[in-house]
Motif scaffolding. Sequence first.
Motif, PDB file in Angstrom:
ATOM      1  N   LEU A   1      -0.442   7.368  -5.736  1.00 43.16           N
ATOM      2  CA  LEU A   1      -1.608   8.209  -5.484  1.00 43.16           C
ATOM      3  C   LEU A   1      -1.206   9.568  -4.911  1.00 43.16           C
ATOM      4  O   LEU A   1      -2.041  10.428  -4.689  1.00 43.16           O
ATOM      5  CB  LEU A   1      -2.553   7.520  -4.492  1.00 43.16           C
TER       6      LEU A   1
ATOM      7  N   ILE B   1       1.458   6.618   3.730  1.00 44.96           N
ATOM      8  CA  ILE B   1       0.683   5.759   4.620  1.00 44.96           C
ATOM      9  C   ILE B   1       0.785   6.258   6.059  1.00 44.96           C
ATOM     10  O   ILE B   1       1.802   6.755   6.484  1.00 44.96           O
ATOM     11  CB  ILE B   1       1.179   4.315   4.511  1.00 44.96           C
ATOM     12  N   HIS B   2      -0.294   6.162   6.770  1.00 48.39           N
ATOM     13  CA  HIS B   2      -0.301   6.489   8.190  1.00 48.39           C
ATOM     14  C   HIS B   2      -0.824   5.263   8.922  1.00 48.39           C
ATOM     15  O   HIS B   2      -1.920   4.817   8.668  1.00 48.39           O
ATOM     16  CB  HIS B   2      -1.213   7.674   8.479  1.00 48.39           C
ATOM     17  N   GLY B   3      -0.057   4.751   9.823  1.00 47.75           N
ATOM     18  CA  GLY B   3      -0.513   3.614  10.606  1.00 47.75           C
ATOM     19  C   GLY B   3      -0.366   2.313   9.858  1.00 47.75           C
ATOM     20  O   GLY B   3       0.028   2.285   8.693  1.00 47.75           O
ATOM     21  N   ARG B   4      -0.638   1.259  10.540  1.00 51.76           N
ATOM     22  CA  ARG B   4      -0.531  -0.069   9.949  1.00 51.76           C
ATOM     23  C   ARG B   4      -1.866  -0.774   9.990  1.00 51.76           C
ATOM     24  O   ARG B   4      -2.678  -0.502  10.855  1.00 51.76           O
ATOM     25  CB  ARG B   4       0.493  -0.909  10.712  1.00 51.76           C
ATOM     26  N   VAL B   5      -2.014  -1.716   9.069  1.00 51.69           N
ATOM     27  CA  VAL B   5      -3.259  -2.488   9.029  1.00 51.69           C
ATOM     28  C   VAL B   5      -3.123  -3.677   9.959  1.00 51.69           C
ATOM     29  O   VAL B   5      -2.131  -4.374   9.893  1.00 51.69           O
ATOM     30  CB  VAL B   5      -3.531  -2.962   7.593  1.00 51.69           C
TER      31      VAL B   5
ATOM     32  N   LEU C   1       0.838  -1.201   0.000  1.00 52.62           N
ATOM     33  CA  LEU C   1       0.000   0.000   0.000  1.00 52.62           C
ATOM     34  C   LEU C   1       0.874   1.253   0.000  1.00 52.62           C
ATOM     35  O   LEU C   1       0.559   2.232  -0.683  1.00 52.62           O
ATOM     36  CB  LEU C   1      -0.926   0.000   1.223  1.00 52.62           C
TER      37      LEU C   1
ATOM     38  N   ARG D   1       0.432   4.008  -2.684  1.00 54.96           N
ATOM     39  CA  ARG D   1       0.079   5.374  -2.299  1.00 54.96           C
ATOM     40  C   ARG D   1       1.063   6.391  -2.849  1.00 54.96           C
ATOM     41  O   ARG D   1       0.709   7.545  -3.035  1.00 54.96           O
ATOM     42  CB  ARG D   1       0.005   5.475  -0.783  1.00 54.96           C
TER      43      ARG D   1
ATOM     44  N   ARG E   1       0.192  10.027  -1.914  1.00 60.14           N
ATOM     45  CA  ARG E   1      -0.106  10.080  -0.487  1.00 60.14           C
ATOM     46  C   ARG E   1       0.910   9.230   0.266  1.00 60.14           C
ATOM     47  O   ARG E   1       1.628   8.431  -0.301  1.00 60.14           O
ATOM     48  CB  ARG E   1      -1.497   9.531  -0.229  1.00 60.14           C
TER      49      ARG E   1
END
Lengths: 130, 283
Positions: free
Chosen positions: B275, B279-283, B268, B272, B277
């Motif tokens: 895109l 990434i913020h945080g993890r899934v 991701l 991103r 952007r």
Amino acid sequence: VTLPGGFDLDSAIDAALARRPEASALACVDAGTGIVLASAARDADAMDAIESGAAATTIIATTPPLEGAFTDEDHATDRAMVVSRRWVQVHERVPGRPALFVVGVADANANIGLLASCVRDVSRILGECA
Amino acid sequence: VIGGGGSHAGLRQVTVSSPVDVCSFVEELGPDAVGELQLGANGASHGAVFVEQGRVCWAAARGLARRFTELLVAHTGASARTVEDVVVGCLADGSPFGERLVEASVVSPSQLRATLLQHAAESLHVACREPAFGTWCPRRQRGYASRFTFTAAEMLARTLAEENVDAARVGKALLEALLDRDDGGAVFVRRADRSTPQPVALAGVFRADARGLIRAGKWAASALDVAADNGAEPFIAASHEDITLVAWTSGALLMVATTTPLGAARLLRHARADLGRSIHGRV
């Protein structure tokens, strides 16, 4: 919407959104039809994202078998996420109610981990209560 | 018997309109199949695909009789005479010539594998240019080493890469740069003249058969289309038990990968970047 057993889905989703600032919108979706059974959103854009997210749920609720030439049985997805320029959607299957998914939406810059945790918690609540 | 893998008195035939039909048929034969699928129409031979232990070991097409030698000479610098001497010797005694070429140090094992795959892909591509019927003829086993034979999925992606050379090369390089050791992925192209996404490259440990490969492409295309946000296709990850199936687009390429949830977060991050952007945080 009231589920069998008298569980009020609308109230549960409303209450969950009020409790969890991580989500811009929450919904309970029938994965087979994409119908939004209950939803709550902080604004109209987030509600639109829920509607499109529900359509995606119908497809990502299953993944295709990659091996086994003679099997046509799809695998049931446990959870999924969809990340676009504008939104993050997290989809989580409701435990004990395999036809239902909780869908949460947040701004694309939001913390995905927090949104995933929120959606998981809501799906557990629905699973326990419904 | 004509149709999707019909059979009668040991004779099996298949209608062939693309390499997908051939590779699906080979897969349906099962892991013990040994023989030859002859392709042709109206009395004319288009070519043949040779199968050993359910894997493609060789393919031939009309007009490409000398192509293997040409490729081997180009890849190794060996003389055509040297290659042909070995091949002719093997034809005489029925032994697999690939192994003999390696034993004779004409070619390294990796060069041989790459050359065999390219030759088989080119041949299957040419043999499937026109609609044909395939007739399966069982043969006795010849003892090809499995390292020099190819799964139907591998054969399919490499064959469809023949008409999507740049997409296959770019997509494979991208996946190989992104995937972890246990991850796998496939690159697809979407063409207006094809009803389903075409797999053109595999990377890493992508555990899919030919039909699974096609299914993965259809699933990814459908999901990305439905979830498109104002025309921009998103990044999608769906987890089933320990496997996360991921789909995204990179330019004109449709990418599908199998990974872990953490691997999905890593992919991701890459998607991103496309895109614009982070990434913020993890899934």
